[in-house]
Design a protein around this motif. Structure first.
Motif, PDB file in Angstrom:
ATOM      1  N   ARG A 151       0.840  -1.352  -0.301  1.00 16.68           N
ATOM      2  CA  ARG A 151       0.095   0.042  -0.079  1.00 16.68           C
ATOM      3  C   ARG A 151       1.055   1.321   0.004  1.00 16.68           C
ATOM      4  O   ARG A 151       1.615   1.436   0.698  1.00 16.68           O
ATOM      5  CB  ARG A 151      -0.854  -0.167   1.255  1.00 16.68           C
ATOM      6  CG  ARG A 151      -1.792   1.126   1.221  1.00 16.68           C
ATOM      7  CD  ARG A 151      -2.913   0.898   2.300  1.00 16.68           C
ATOM      8  NE  ARG A 151      -3.892   1.950   2.081  1.00 16.68           N
ATOM      9  CZ  ARG A 151      -4.812   1.951   3.074  1.00 16.68           C
ATOM     10  NH1 ARG A 151      -5.202   1.235   4.152  1.00 16.68           N
ATOM     11  NH2 ARG A 151      -5.647   3.066   3.105  1.00 16.68           N
ATOM     12  N   ARG A 152       0.715   1.826  -1.079  1.00 16.40           N
ATOM     13  CA  ARG A 152       1.389   3.304  -0.970  1.00 16.40           C
ATOM     14  C   ARG A 152       1.207   4.513  -0.179  1.00 16.40           C
ATOM     15  O   ARG A 152       1.880   5.195   0.257  1.00 16.40           O
ATOM     16  CB  ARG A 152       1.432   3.900  -2.478  1.00 16.40           C
ATOM     17  CG  ARG A 152       2.082   2.838  -3.409  1.00 16.40           C
ATOM     18  CD  ARG A 152       1.970   3.237  -5.102  1.00 16.40           C
ATOM     19  NE  ARG A 152       2.681   2.294  -5.680  1.00 16.40           N
ATOM     20  CZ  ARG A 152       2.578   2.485  -7.119  1.00 16.40           C
ATOM     21  NH1 ARG A 152       1.629   3.350  -7.686  1.00 16.40           N
ATOM     22  NH2 ARG A 152       3.019   1.627  -7.758  1.00 16.40           N
ATOM     23  N   PHE A 153      -0.078   4.435   0.096  1.00 12.25           N
ATOM     24  CA  PHE A 153      -0.568   5.795   1.006  1.00 12.25           C
ATOM     25  C   PHE A 153      -1.087   5.636   2.245  1.00 12.25           C
ATOM     26  O   PHE A 153      -1.717   4.303   2.526  1.00 12.25           O
ATOM     27  CB  PHE A 153      -1.616   6.560   0.207  1.00 12.25           C
ATOM     28  CG  PHE A 153      -1.267   6.942  -1.306  1.00 12.25           C
ATOM     29  CD1 PHE A 153      -0.351   8.084  -1.594  1.00 12.25           C
ATOM     30  CD2 PHE A 153      -1.739   6.254  -2.343  1.00 12.25           C
ATOM     31  CE1 PHE A 153      -0.053   8.350  -2.703  1.00 12.25           C
ATOM     32  CE2 PHE A 153      -1.211   6.648  -3.666  1.00 12.25           C
ATOM     33  CZ  PHE A 153      -0.429   7.969  -3.706  1.00 12.25           C
ATOM     34  N   ARG A 154      -0.646   6.246   3.306  1.00 12.31           N
ATOM     35  CA  ARG A 154      -1.306   6.086   4.523  1.00 12.31           C
ATOM     36  C   ARG A 154      -2.812   6.328   4.623  1.00 12.31           C
ATOM     37  O   ARG A 154      -3.457   5.583   5.105  1.00 12.31           O
ATOM     38  CB  ARG A 154      -0.478   6.735   5.606  1.00 12.31           C
ATOM     39  CG  ARG A 154       0.659   6.424   5.886  1.00 12.31           C
ATOM     40  CD  ARG A 154       1.287   7.315   7.059  1.00 12.31           C
ATOM     41  NE  ARG A 154       1.016   8.798   6.772  1.00 12.31           N
ATOM     42  CZ  ARG A 154       1.986   9.809   6.792  1.00 12.31           C
ATOM     43  NH1 ARG A 154       3.173   9.408   7.483  1.00 12.31           N
ATOM     44  NH2 ARG A 154       1.759  10.805   6.553  1.00 12.31           N
ATOM     45  N   ASP A 155      -3.220   7.202   3.693  1.00 12.49           N
ATOM     46  CA  ASP A 155      -4.725   7.479   3.954  1.00 12.49           C
ATOM     47  C   ASP A 155      -4.891   8.327   2.462  1.00 12.49           C
ATOM     48  O   ASP A 155      -4.043   8.792   1.714  1.00 12.49           O
ATOM     49  CB  ASP A 155      -5.037   8.517   5.075  1.00 12.49           C
ATOM     50  CG  ASP A 155      -4.412   9.827   5.008  1.00 12.49           C
ATOM     51  OD1 ASP A 155      -4.123  10.384   4.078  1.00 12.49           O
ATOM     52  OD2 ASP A 155      -4.024  10.172   6.367  1.00 12.49           O
ATOM     53  N   GLN A 156      -6.225   8.548   2.233  1.00 13.74           N
ATOM     54  CA  GLN A 156      -6.824   9.364   1.198  1.00 13.74           C
ATOM     55  C   GLN A 156      -6.264  10.589   1.164  1.00 13.74           C
ATOM     56  O   GLN A 156      -5.812  10.926   0.044  1.00 13.74           O
ATOM     57  CB  GLN A 156      -8.147   9.405   1.208  1.00 13.74           C
ATOM     58  CG  GLN A 156      -8.812   7.763   0.769  1.00 13.74           C
ATOM     59  CD  GLN A 156     -10.390   7.851   0.782  1.00 13.74           C
ATOM     60  OE1 GLN A 156     -11.102   9.033   1.345  1.00 13.74           O
ATOM     61  NE2 GLN A 156     -11.007   6.940   0.272  1.00 13.74           N
ATOM     62  N   ASP A 161      10.777   8.413   9.032  1.00 12.85           N
ATOM     63  CA  ASP A 161      10.135   8.093  10.861  1.00 12.85           C
ATOM     64  C   ASP A 161      10.181   9.371  11.444  1.00 12.85           C
ATOM     65  O   ASP A 161      10.489  10.606  10.787  1.00 12.85           O
ATOM     66  CB  ASP A 161      11.376   7.232  11.171  1.00 12.85           C
ATOM     67  CG  ASP A 161      12.655   7.611  11.238  1.00 12.85           C
ATOM     68  OD1 ASP A 161      12.887   8.796  11.177  1.00 12.85           O
ATOM     69  OD2 ASP A 161      13.562   6.909  11.550  1.00 12.85           O
ATOM     70  N   ALA A 197       8.514   8.138   2.457  1.00 14.97           N
ATOM     71  CA  ALA A 197       7.911   8.130   3.788  1.00 14.97           C
ATOM     72  C   ALA A 197       9.126   8.196   4.969  1.00 14.97           C
ATOM     73  O   ALA A 197      10.444   7.661   4.580  1.00 14.97           O
ATOM     74  CB  ALA A 197       7.362   6.742   4.021  1.00 14.97           C
ATOM     75  N   GLU A 233      -3.476  11.741   1.829  1.00 14.09           N
ATOM     76  CA  GLU A 233      -1.973  11.753   1.178  1.00 14.09           C
ATOM     77  C   GLU A 233      -2.072  11.380  -0.258  1.00 14.09           C
ATOM     78  O   GLU A 233      -1.522  12.052  -1.025  1.00 14.09           O
ATOM     79  CB  GLU A 233      -1.473  10.405   2.029  1.00 14.09           C
ATOM     80  CG  GLU A 233       0.167  10.657   1.852  1.00 14.09           C
ATOM     81  CD  GLU A 233       0.793   9.584   2.740  1.00 14.09           C
ATOM     82  OE1 GLU A 233       0.760   8.349   2.313  1.00 14.09           O
ATOM     83  OE2 GLU A 233       1.559  10.030   3.643  1.00 14.09           O
TER      84      GLU A 233
END
Length: 117
Positions: free
Chosen positions: A1-6, A30, A28, A8
């Motif tokens: 999965r490339r995106f943490r959320d929509q 840390d 991405a 992004e």
């Protein structure tokens, strides 16, 4: 999965559209600001064109008043905006008007849909 959320995913598409990029590098990191991964994302011209038409529609239906440099908003519109924002913020009418003036002074509103970039 490339995106943490929509959000992004939309932000990356927005950058591709605003800067007319075919590829965008999503990095991405840390909490220490170290890069832990990166992904190149390609946006074809059809997708960017569709996104641009969505921005034009949103601008015409919802944002045109914010880009109107003639000055004051109609009271009934300002009341609607403040009522809609009330669940997220406790901004006063005076604070909103001041922030709008500052935003108008610092943004480039000459491009309409490009102005939302």
């Amino acid at each position: 999965r490339r995106f943490r959320d929509q959000h992004e995913a939309v932000q990356v598409l927005h950058h591709a559209y605003c800067y007319d990029l075919e590829h965008v590098l999503l990095l991405a990191g840390d909490r220490g600001a170290n890069i832990i991964s990166g992904t190149w994302i390609r946006f074809n011209s059809d997708m960017k064109e569709l996104y641009g038409s969505i921005l034009d529609t949103v601008y015409g239906l919802c944002l045109i008043w914010a880009y109107d440099e003639s000055g004051a908003l109609p009271d009934e519109l300002l009341d609607e905006v403040l009522t809609a924002a009330a669940s997220k913020t406790r901004v006063t009418r005076e604070e909103f008007e001041m922030n709008l003036k500052v935003w108008r002074e610092t943004s480039n509103s000459s491009h309409h849909s490009q102005g939302v970039c």
